[in-house]
Design an enzyme around this catalytic site. Structure first.
Site, PDB file in Angstrom:
ATOM      1  N   GLY A  21      38.166  42.697  43.998  1.00 34.57           N
ATOM      2  CA  GLY A  21      39.574  43.045  43.731  1.00 34.57           C
ATOM      3  C   GLY A  21      40.504  41.881  43.997  1.00 34.57           C
ATOM      4  O   GLY A  21      41.589  42.048  44.554  1.00 34.57           O
ATOM      5  N   ALA A  22      40.090  40.684  43.548  1.00 31.75           N
ATOM      6  CA  ALA A  22      40.775  39.447  43.974  1.00 31.75           C
ATOM      7  C   ALA A  22      41.872  38.980  43.024  1.00 31.75           C
ATOM      8  O   ALA A  22      42.460  37.928  43.242  1.00 31.75           O
ATOM      9  CB  ALA A  22      39.733  38.331  44.142  1.00 31.75           C
ATOM     10  N   SER A  23      42.167  39.750  41.963  1.00 31.38           N
ATOM     11  CA  SER A  23      43.107  39.220  40.964  1.00 31.38           C
ATOM     12  C   SER A  23      44.557  39.288  41.412  1.00 31.38           C
ATOM     13  O   SER A  23      45.399  38.544  40.916  1.00 31.38           O
ATOM     14  CB  SER A  23      42.949  39.978  39.641  1.00 31.38           C
ATOM     15  N   ARG A  24      44.870  40.189  42.349  1.00 32.84           N
ATOM     16  CA  ARG A  24      46.282  40.366  42.713  1.00 32.84           C
ATOM     17  C   ARG A  24      46.371  40.914  44.141  1.00 32.84           C
ATOM     18  O   ARG A  24      45.357  41.258  44.762  1.00 32.84           O
ATOM     19  CB  ARG A  24      46.978  41.314  41.738  1.00 32.84           C
ATOM     20  N   VAL A  74      33.218  47.771  40.832  1.00 33.02           N
ATOM     21  CA  VAL A  74      32.396  47.887  42.045  1.00 33.02           C
ATOM     22  C   VAL A  74      31.774  49.271  42.213  1.00 33.02           C
ATOM     23  O   VAL A  74      30.874  49.441  43.038  1.00 33.02           O
ATOM     24  CB  VAL A  74      33.193  47.511  43.324  1.00 33.02           C
ATOM     25  N   ASN A 100      37.451  44.340  49.181  1.00 36.12           N
ATOM     26  CA  ASN A 100      38.893  44.595  49.114  1.00 36.12           C
ATOM     27  C   ASN A 100      39.273  45.547  47.980  1.00 36.12           C
ATOM     28  O   ASN A 100      40.314  46.206  48.057  1.00 36.12           O
ATOM     29  CB  ASN A 100      39.618  43.254  48.944  1.00 36.12           C
ATOM     30  N   SER A 152      42.133  50.980  55.884  1.00 33.98           N
ATOM     31  CA  SER A 152      43.589  51.206  55.872  1.00 33.98           C
ATOM     32  C   SER A 152      43.961  51.995  57.119  1.00 33.98           C
ATOM     33  O   SER A 152      43.150  52.801  57.603  1.00 33.98           O
ATOM     34  CB  SER A 152      43.977  52.020  54.634  1.00 33.98           C
ATOM     35  N   TYR A 165      42.662  59.614  49.611  1.00 40.31           N
ATOM     36  CA  TYR A 165      42.652  58.179  49.943  1.00 40.31           C
ATOM     37  C   TYR A 165      42.294  57.995  51.421  1.00 40.31           C
ATOM     38  O   TYR A 165      41.452  57.161  51.770  1.00 40.31           O
ATOM     39  CB  TYR A 165      44.021  57.582  49.637  1.00 40.31           C
ATOM     40  N   ILE A 198      51.935  47.331  53.019  1.00 37.21           N
ATOM     41  CA  ILE A 198      51.971  45.965  52.494  1.00 37.21           C
ATOM     42  C   ILE A 198      52.581  46.005  51.084  1.00 37.21           C
ATOM     43  O   ILE A 198      52.166  46.837  50.254  1.00 37.21           O
ATOM     44  CB  ILE A 198      50.551  45.357  52.398  1.00 37.21           C
TER      45      ILE A 198
HETATM   46  N1  LIG Z   1      49.112  47.727  49.897  1.00 33.91           N
HETATM   47  C1  LIG Z   1      48.963  48.462  50.980  1.00 33.91           C
HETATM   48  O1  LIG Z   1      49.962  48.924  51.566  1.00 33.91           O
HETATM   49  C2  LIG Z   1      47.584  48.728  51.537  1.00 33.91           C
HETATM   50  C3  LIG Z   1      47.505  49.350  52.782  1.00 33.91           C
HETATM   51  C4  LIG Z   1      46.268  49.615  53.334  1.00 33.91           C
HETATM   52  C5  LIG Z   1      45.124  49.260  52.666  1.00 33.91           C
HETATM   53  N2  LIG Z   1      45.208  48.659  51.447  1.00 33.91           N
HETATM   54  C6  LIG Z   1      43.951  48.317  50.789  1.00 33.91           C
HETATM   55  O2  LIG Z   1      43.939  46.937  50.497  1.00 33.91           O
HETATM   56  C7  LIG Z   1      43.141  46.705  49.325  1.00 33.91           C
HETATM   57  C8  LIG Z   1      43.954  45.908  48.321  1.00 33.91           C
HETATM   58  O3  LIG Z   1      45.094  46.670  47.977  1.00 33.91           O
HETATM   59  P1  LIG Z   1      46.384  46.075  47.243  1.00 33.91           P
HETATM   60  O4  LIG Z   1      47.547  46.663  47.897  1.00 33.91           O
HETATM   61  O5  LIG Z   1      46.267  44.602  47.095  1.00 33.91           O
HETATM   62  O6  LIG Z   1      46.222  46.825  45.830  1.00 33.91           O
HETATM   63  P2  LIG Z   1      46.336  46.311  44.329  1.00 33.91           P
HETATM   64  O7  LIG Z   1      46.300  47.533  43.500  1.00 33.91           O
HETATM   65  O8  LIG Z   1      47.460  45.371  44.190  1.00 33.91           O
HETATM   66  O9  LIG Z   1      44.979  45.486  44.164  1.00 33.91           O
HETATM   67  C9  LIG Z   1      43.724  46.118  44.128  1.00 33.91           C
HETATM   68  C10 LIG Z   1      42.774  45.280  43.319  1.00 33.91           C
HETATM   69  O10 LIG Z   1      41.506  45.945  43.243  1.00 33.91           O
HETATM   70  C11 LIG Z   1      41.072  45.908  41.904  1.00 33.91           C
HETATM   71  N3  LIG Z   1      40.168  47.018  41.606  1.00 33.91           N
HETATM   72  C12 LIG Z   1      40.498  48.329  41.454  1.00 33.91           C
HETATM   73  N4  LIG Z   1      39.419  49.041  41.116  1.00 33.91           N
HETATM   74  C13 LIG Z   1      38.384  48.168  41.059  1.00 33.91           C
HETATM   75  C14 LIG Z   1      37.004  48.312  40.753  1.00 33.91           C
HETATM   76  N5  LIG Z   1      36.488  49.500  40.452  1.00 33.91           N
HETATM   77  N6  LIG Z   1      36.226  47.204  40.781  1.00 33.91           N
HETATM   78  C15 LIG Z   1      36.746  45.992  41.077  1.00 33.91           C
HETATM   79  N7  LIG Z   1      38.046  45.797  41.368  1.00 33.91           N
HETATM   80  C16 LIG Z   1      38.851  46.883  41.368  1.00 33.91           C
HETATM   81  C17 LIG Z   1      42.360  46.009  41.085  1.00 33.91           C
HETATM   82  O11 LIG Z   1      42.175  45.627  39.739  1.00 33.91           O
HETATM   83  C18 LIG Z   1      43.279  45.102  41.871  1.00 33.91           C
HETATM   84  O12 LIG Z   1      43.160  43.755  41.490  1.00 33.91           O
HETATM   85  C19 LIG Z   1      42.717  48.087  48.821  1.00 33.91           C
HETATM   86  O13 LIG Z   1      41.429  48.392  49.284  1.00 33.91           O
HETATM   87  C20 LIG Z   1      43.733  49.003  49.465  1.00 33.91           C
HETATM   88  O14 LIG Z   1      43.254  50.321  49.589  1.00 33.91           O
HETATM   89  C21 LIG Z   1      46.421  48.394  50.863  1.00 33.91           C
END
Ligand SMILES: NC(=O)c1ccc[n+]([C@@H]2O[C@H](COP(=O)([O-])OP(=O)(O)OC[C@H]3O[C@@H](n4cnc5c(N)ncnc54)[C@H](O)[C@@H]3O)[C@@H](O)[C@H]2O)c1
Length: 260
Positions: A21-24, A74, A100, A152, A165, A198
């Protein structure tokens, strides 16, 4: 120095990290942070994110990292197996894995469609399991590995409309505690980082409404919500030898919302 301690510390060869999940968002920040710390990278995301993943990869290369882009879902076991085969063929080793990739689809328990439950569990919980299962033979053969699963604070406390979730992220923590026990003798550690609120595309579910954003901000000891960059240092710690004797832990990275 006994066998396990030797196995749990790496010599100074260049290290390889796989980040899903490294694109963003948080995954992108982790990828760039590891590149800045001298890792070469295998970077994953889904096919729909190919262009954004290429941007992340280009920026990581500018930091001097060797970077491979791997498109795979994944939650798809065969795709994950192929991805790990490709990563090993390219780099010859995988020292650190950061699980991630994750999704959030908000709905109350009463109204949550079954496919919300299934897809959130598939990506967040099963996806973590599948990538770990595929990386373990590689790390065991190396006698070394660092696994950092992004859970999380939602898995410890949670918020309304996120029960499924929360369940998926609690699953990741339970999985990681047992994983740590199974892989410890092979020089592999397994820990969770639990981000708080975040500001990312996913975070906007909580944060687009300014009143909600302010309410979350008021819950933090740090008096602010987080930036993806806030998550990088703790993940890098779990990917390093500084955490060689730390395993089975779930570290809150939330500016002080959940206090323990
Ligand atoms: N943003 C927050 O507040 C927050 C808080 C707690 C935990 N998290 C966790 O942190 C991680 C990253 O979250 P984020 O906020 O950057 O979210 P985001 O939606 O910006 O990024 C998630 C990334 O995962 C990729 N992804 C989704 N499904 C996928 C799959 N099946 N296979 C491969 N890649 C996949 C997406 O394309 C995206 O690039 C997640 O696991 C999320 O649950 C985020």
């Amino acid at each position: 120095m006994d066998r396990h301690r030797e196995g749990n510390i790496m010599s100074d060869t260049r290290r390889i990290a796989l980040v899903t999940g490294a694109s963003r968002g948080i995954g992108r920040a982790i990828a760039l942070g590891l590149a800045q710390r001298g890792f070469d990278l295998a970077l994953n995301d889904i096919a729909a994110q190919a262009s954004a993943l290429a941007d992340t990869a280009a920026e990581a290369r500018a930091h001097g990292a060797g970077v491979q882009e791997l498109l795979a879902d994944v939650s798809d076991r065969d795709a994950v197996r192929r991805m790990l085969g490709d990563a090993l063929a390219e780099h010859g080793a995988i020292h650190a894995l950061v699980n991630n990739a994750g999704i959030l689809r908000a709905a109350s328990v009463e109204t949550c469609p079954e496919d919300y439950w299934d897809s959130v569990m598939d990506v967040n919980a099963k996806g973590t399991f599948l990538v770990v299962q595929a990386v373990l033979p590689i790390m065991k053969a190396q006698g070394y590995g660092r696994i950092c699963n992004i859970s999380s604070i939602g898995g410890k406390h949670g918020a309304p409309e996120q029960a499924h979730y929360s369940a998926s992220k609690a699953a990741v923590m339970g999985f990681t505690r047992v994983l740590a026990q199974e892989v410890g003798p092979f020089g592999i550690t397994a820990n969770c980082v639990c981000p708080g609120i975040i500001l990312t595309d996913m975070g906007r579910v909580n944060l687009d409404d300014m009143a909600v954003r302010k309410a979350w901000q008021d819950k933090t000891a740090a008096a602010r919500i987080g930036d993806p960059q806030d998550v990088v240092g703790p993940v890098a710690f779990f990917c390093s030898d500084d955490s060689a004797f730390v395993t089975g832990q779930s570290l809150n990275v939330d500016g002080g919302i959940v206090l323990s």
